[in-house]
Design an enzyme around this catalytic site. Structure first.
Site, PDB file in Angstrom:
ATOM      1  N   GLY A  37       0.865  -1.190   0.000  1.00  0.00           N
ATOM      2  CA  GLY A  37       0.000   0.000   0.000  1.00  0.00           C
ATOM      3  C   GLY A  37       0.893   1.227   0.000  1.00  0.00           C
ATOM      4  CE  LYS A  38       0.612   3.749  -5.955  1.00  0.00           C
ATOM      5  NZ  LYS A  38       1.739   2.911  -6.374  1.00  0.00           N
ATOM      6  CD  GLU A 134      -2.395   2.749  -3.650  1.00  0.00           C
ATOM      7  OE1 GLU A 134      -2.060   2.081  -4.631  1.00  0.00           O
ATOM      8  OE2 GLU A 134      -1.999   2.484  -2.486  1.00  0.00           O
ATOM      9  CG  ASN A 175       5.109   7.381 -12.199  1.00  0.00           C
ATOM     10  OD1 ASN A 175       4.372   8.084 -12.904  1.00  0.00           O
ATOM     11  ND2 ASN A 175       4.755   6.171 -11.815  1.00  0.00           N
ATOM     12  N   GLY A 201      16.988   8.323 -12.346  1.00  0.00           N
ATOM     13  CA  GLY A 201      17.032   9.183 -11.166  1.00  0.00           C
ATOM     14  C   GLY A 201      15.803  10.059 -11.034  1.00  0.00           C
ATOM     15  CG  ASP A 229       5.275   3.677  -2.347  1.00  0.00           C
ATOM     16  OD1 ASP A 229       4.646   4.601  -2.891  1.00  0.00           O
ATOM     17  OD2 ASP A 229       4.923   2.485  -2.405  1.00  0.00           O
ATOM     18  CB  ALA A 259      13.466   0.591  -2.274  1.00  0.00           C
ATOM     19  NE  ARG A 262      16.089  -6.870   1.929  1.00  0.00           N
ATOM     20  CZ  ARG A 262      15.928  -6.525   3.206  1.00  0.00           C
ATOM     21  NH1 ARG A 262      16.463  -5.415   3.654  1.00  0.00           N
ATOM     22  NH2 ARG A 262      15.226  -7.277   4.017  1.00  0.00           N
TER      23      ARG A 262
HETATM   24  O1  RIB Z   1       3.799   1.610  -4.771  1.00  0.00           O
HETATM   25  C1  RIB Z   1       3.741   0.235  -4.559  1.00  0.00           C
HETATM   26  C2  RIB Z   1       2.434  -0.124  -3.923  1.00  0.00           C
HETATM   27  O2  RIB Z   1       1.371   0.167  -4.822  1.00  0.00           O
HETATM   28  C3  RIB Z   1       2.278  -1.593  -3.599  1.00  0.00           C
HETATM   29  O3  RIB Z   1       2.756  -1.930  -2.309  1.00  0.00           O
HETATM   30  C4  RIB Z   1       0.786  -1.849  -3.784  1.00  0.00           C
HETATM   31  O4  RIB Z   1       0.111  -2.156  -2.608  1.00  0.00           O
HETATM   32  C5  RIB Z   1       0.243  -0.593  -4.462  1.00  0.00           C
HETATM   33  O5  RIB Z   1      -0.486   0.174  -3.584  1.00  0.00           O
END
Ligand code: RIB
Length: 283
Positions: A37-38, A134, A175, A201, A229, A259, A262
């Protein structure tokens, strides 16, 4: 203290040899589940980078809620303003990842994230704030109007937003795809505008003029989920710390690159010491 008004999802991730085109079936993928989740990702990213953070959001009254909140809890993000909503499911993101390039595609089922209301932020003492699209715009707007400090809005995913909300922002992050969707409107808001460019970048603008540009360090890309994120959270934390725009942007692209090394959104969020160490290596 940073208050994040944002989404909480459980990410169901299929990592396979390629991403399907419309109408295509791709097999041979590996399945994983991670908290995502963002909003939640940005909250935990900011916390791992050293900020005090609380999250305002909603999950369902179901089994997925605990799984979605697990790493936030372990990481020390304040969760007392997260509601558990009866009759709603926890938000779910279905994510496909290309194992070779790390690229992804995401379908979000918002569930409880969609029920956040202005009433839910009413009366909260908000200093600095981060928000994502979101969750419903009226809740974001109410929170942004209440914030006394720095307001960071990540306009993701690209959706209609009122100028009234953009006018509350000190930082807008997008983005390339989102930048194209919003066009000049974001630059007319008076906020700093950060455009992330993936492996290229990011660029920072003020009133439509470029004021900083930074390239990320070279890393081995495993999975880019959560990189945007991390970038937004790191830039927000650095600007709140009063870092100069160029330094703040360099810090943010370094955190975003880490980020990518992984798998998963929240499992991949870097710690402050790792970002600082990598940034130092690049100097
Ligand atoms: O930005 C990545 C996120 O977008 C994911 O973790 C997914 O849950 C969506 O919300």
């Amino acid at each position: 203290m940073i208050t994040v008004i944002g989404s909480i999802n459980l990410d169901i991730v299929a990592t396979g040899p390629s991403l399907p085109r419309p109408g295509e079936t791709v097999t041979g993928a590996r399945l994983a589940r991670h908290p995502g989740g963002k909003g939640a990702n940005q909250a935990l990213a900011a916390r791992r980078l050293g900020a005090e953070v609380r999250l305002v959001g909603a999950v369902g009254a179901d089994d997925m809620a605990e799984e979605a909140l697990k790493l936030l809890q372990a990481g020390g993000v304040g969760l007392s303003d997260v509601q558990h909503v009866n009759g709603e499911t926890t938000g779910v993101a279905l994510i496909g990842v290309n194992a070779k390039s790390g690229e992804n595609l995401i379908i979000v089922c918002p569930g409880a994230n969609a029920v956040l209301r202005p009433d839910d932020v009413d009366g909260l003492a908000i200093t600095h704030m981060m928000g994502v699209l979101e969750v419903p715009v009226p809740a974001l707007l109410a929170a942004a109007k209440q914030a006394s400090g720095f307001v960071s809005l990540n306009l993701a995913p690209a959706l209609p937003v009122p100028d009234e909300l953009l006018a509350e922002a000190d930082l807008i992050s997008v983005n390339e795809t989102e930048a194209e969707a919003y066009g000049d409107r974001v630059h007319r808001s008076g906020a700093l505008v950060a455009v992330s460019l993936g492996s290229e970048g990011a660029v920072l603008y003020k009133d439509g003029t470029e004021i900083a540009r930074a390239a990320p360090p070279k890393v081995l890309v495993v999975d880019t989920v959560g990189a945007g994120d991390t970038f937004t959270a790191a830039l927000t934390v650095a600007l709140i710390e009063d870092q100069a725009p160029q330094d703040a942007l360099a810090f943010a692209v370094t955190a975003g690159a880490l980020a990518c090394t992984r798998a998963g959104a929240q499992p991949s969020l870097p710690l402050r010491r790792d970002v600082d160490a990598l940034a130092l290596k690049g100097k």
